[in-house]
Design an enzyme around this catalytic site. Structure first.
Site, mmCIF file in Angstrom:
data_model
loop_
_atom_site.group_PDB
_atom_site.id
_atom_site.type_symbol
_atom_site.label_atom_id
_atom_site.label_comp_id
_atom_site.label_asym_id
_atom_site.label_seq_id
_atom_site.Cartn_x
_atom_site.Cartn_y
_atom_site.Cartn_z
ATOM 1 N N TYR A 113 43.186 40.875 38.661
ATOM 2 C CA TYR A 113 42.670 39.632 39.267
ATOM 3 C C TYR A 113 43.637 39.131 40.339
ATOM 4 C CZ TYR A 113 40.650 34.870 39.326
ATOM 5 O OH TYR A 113 40.065 33.682 39.694
ATOM 6 N N SER A 156 42.546 31.638 44.256
ATOM 7 C CA SER A 156 42.915 31.103 42.948
ATOM 8 C C SER A 156 44.424 30.872 42.947
ATOM 9 C CB SER A 156 42.586 32.140 41.867
ATOM 10 O OG SER A 156 43.175 31.803 40.633
HETATM 11 N N1 LIG Z 1 36.868 28.518 37.056
HETATM 12 C C1 LIG Z 1 38.157 28.494 37.341
HETATM 13 O O1 LIG Z 1 38.956 27.892 36.598
HETATM 14 C C2 LIG Z 1 38.646 29.182 38.582
HETATM 15 C C3 LIG Z 1 40.013 29.049 38.881
HETATM 16 C C4 LIG Z 1 40.507 29.679 40.016
HETATM 17 C C5 LIG Z 1 39.654 30.385 40.853
HETATM 18 N N2 LIG Z 1 38.341 30.493 40.529
HETATM 19 C C6 LIG Z 1 37.492 31.246 41.455
HETATM 20 O O2 LIG Z 1 36.325 30.487 41.742
HETATM 21 C C7 LIG Z 1 35.263 31.354 42.081
HETATM 22 C C8 LIG Z 1 34.025 30.993 41.275
HETATM 23 O O3 LIG Z 1 34.283 31.261 39.897
HETATM 24 P P1 LIG Z 1 33.569 30.481 38.713
HETATM 25 O O4 LIG Z 1 34.624 29.806 37.932
HETATM 26 O O5 LIG Z 1 32.423 29.698 39.205
HETATM 27 O O6 LIG Z 1 33.091 31.741 37.838
HETATM 28 P P2 LIG Z 1 31.667 32.096 37.209
HETATM 29 O O7 LIG Z 1 31.006 30.881 36.670
HETATM 30 O O8 LIG Z 1 31.921 33.248 36.307
HETATM 31 O O9 LIG Z 1 30.851 32.573 38.478
HETATM 32 C C9 LIG Z 1 31.139 33.784 39.118
HETATM 33 C C10 LIG Z 1 30.069 34.025 40.142
HETATM 34 O O10 LIG Z 1 30.313 35.312 40.743
HETATM 35 C C11 LIG Z 1 29.101 36.037 40.727
HETATM 36 N N3 LIG Z 1 29.308 37.474 40.580
HETATM 37 C C12 LIG Z 1 30.022 38.124 39.638
HETATM 38 N N4 LIG Z 1 29.864 39.451 39.774
HETATM 39 C C13 LIG Z 1 29.032 39.635 40.830
HETATM 40 C C14 LIG Z 1 28.480 40.775 41.450
HETATM 41 N N5 LIG Z 1 28.722 42.026 41.010
HETATM 42 N N6 LIG Z 1 27.662 40.589 42.516
HETATM 43 C C15 LIG Z 1 27.383 39.346 42.970
HETATM 44 N N7 LIG Z 1 27.853 38.227 42.407
HETATM 45 C C16 LIG Z 1 28.677 38.371 41.342
HETATM 46 C C17 LIG Z 1 28.355 35.527 39.506
HETATM 47 O O11 LIG Z 1 26.977 35.757 39.709
HETATM 48 P P3 LIG Z 1 26.037 36.391 38.555
HETATM 49 O O12 LIG Z 1 26.581 35.925 37.257
HETATM 50 O O13 LIG Z 1 24.673 35.868 38.913
HETATM 51 O O14 LIG Z 1 26.172 37.830 38.768
HETATM 52 C C18 LIG Z 1 28.665 34.051 39.538
HETATM 53 O O15 LIG Z 1 27.773 33.368 40.377
HETATM 54 C C19 LIG Z 1 35.778 32.775 41.833
HETATM 55 O O16 LIG Z 1 36.204 33.318 43.056
HETATM 56 C C20 LIG Z 1 36.954 32.562 40.916
HETATM 57 O O17 LIG Z 1 37.882 33.604 41.009
HETATM 58 C C21 LIG Z 1 37.822 29.912 39.424
#
Ligand SMILES: NC(=O)c1ccc[n+]([C@@H]2O[C@H](COP(=O)([O-])OP(=O)(O)OC[C@H]3O[C@@H](n4cnc5c(N)ncnc54)[C@H](OP(=O)(O)O)[C@@H]3O)[C@@H](O)[C@H]2O)c1
Length: 270
Positions: free
Chosen positions: A152, A139
């Site tokens: 984070y 990130s």
């Molecule tokens: N969205 C943004 O703006 C953004 C920006 C920078 C970086 N990121 C990074 O991008 C990646 C994806 O994030 P996202 O935005 O798609 O977030 P999200 O929609 O909240 O998805 C997070 C994912 O992580 C899984 N997860 C959470 N806790 C878990 C656990 N205990 N065991 C297994 N799986 C788990 C969730 O699965 P379940 O819900 O099924 O448990 C979900 O599939 C992350 O690494 C995040 O830090 C996102």
């Protein structure tokens, strides 16, 4: 071979966090390249829905990566894979003193320890079979630390260091390593879900941009790829040399207010 490139067609990839906004887009893009995808997350219903949407060449393996040994068990249950996309994470937002000790442990387990354990379990097989690629989704919080992001940011800075050093360790092997750094992502995912508005002038990228960066990293053997507009990338570059200067600019731009709103909207995701 530090910049090992991989042709994707016919490969098998594990995508963690595939039930979430960015993971779904990443799995869809890999599938579109002819990859057999193993999609993982805790919510089996969301993973099954993705399987229905994509059709063939999809396996669902649910796993809670906060549990001890879960990453190693997930790797065993997947069998051999050519590509790992370690994407699952918790937003872990909020002031440091608002976290319980258990919440800190869970964030570190899911965001940092699980990607390390998955790499440890899967990379030797890739080396043995003569091809493979590891992708870590960090990130911009892994390059610039702001208020309300201590836990984070610790995990995302940590992932950057781990991945870069691992790439050096694997230099003489056919296994590539890429870290992807998304900024603020629109439409789906942990930021979009909060519906928090950014200060004027701060623009976003889409989940499909992140997925395209993952594909580019694998196919071109890139070390690090930013997925953010120029001002954010420039800010991160300056922060590398002058973090306190960038922290002061971010405060002036209202980063503390944004952080408070994010923490409030994401408090059920600890
Ligand atoms: N969205 C943004 O703006 C953004 C920006 C920078 C970086 N990121 C990074 O991008 C990646 C994806 O994030 P996202 O935005 O798609 O977030 P999200 O929609 O909240 O998805 C997070 C994912 O992580 C899984 N997860 C959470 N806790 C878990 C656990 N205990 N065991 C297994 N799986 C788990 C969730 O699965 P379940 O819900 O099924 O448990 C979900 O599939 C992350 O690494 C995040 O830090 C996102």
């Amino acid at each position: 071979m530090a910049n090992a490139r991989l042709r994707l067609e016919g490969r098998r990839a594990l995508v963690t966090g595939a039930s979430g906004g960015l993971g779904g887009a990443i799995a869809t893009a890999l599938h579109g390249r002819g990859v057999q995808v193993v999609v993982s997350g805790r919510r089996e219903d969301a993973l099954e829905e993705l399987r229905r949407k994509l059709g063939d060449r999809v396996d669902v393996v649910a796993s809670d990566l906060s549990r001890p040994d879960a990453a190693r068990e997930l790797a065993d249950r997947c069998g051999p894979v050519d590509v790992l996309v370690a994407n699952a994470a918790l937003p872990a937002s909020g002031r440091f003193d608002s976290f319980t000790p258990e919440q800190i442990d869970r964030s570190v387990a899911v965001n940092l320890a699980a990607p390390m354990q998955l790499a440890r379990a899967l990379a030797p097989g890739m080396v043995e079979r003569g091809a493979g690629h590891l992708v870590f989704v960090s990130s911009f919080a892994g390059k610039v630390a702001t208020a309300g992001s201590s836990i984070y940011s610790a995990t995302k800075f940590g992932l950057r260091g781990f991945a870069f050093a691992l790439r050096e360790d694997l230099r003489s092997t056919p296994v590539g390593v890429t870290t992807v750094f998304p900024g603020f992502i629109s439409d789906a995912g942990m930021f979009a879900d909060t519906r928090v508005r950014l200060p004027p002038g701060v623009s976003m990228r889409s989940p499909e941009h992140v997925a395209a960066a993952v594909i580019r990293g694998i196919e071109r053997g890139r070390a690090e790829i930013d997925v953010a507009p120029l001002p954010l990338r420039a800010g991160a570059w300056v922060a590398g040399a002058a973090p306190t200067l960038v922290a002061a600019v971010n405060r002036r731009l209202g980063s503390e207010r944004v952080a408070e709103r994010l923490a409030e909207a994401q408090k059920d995701k600890r």
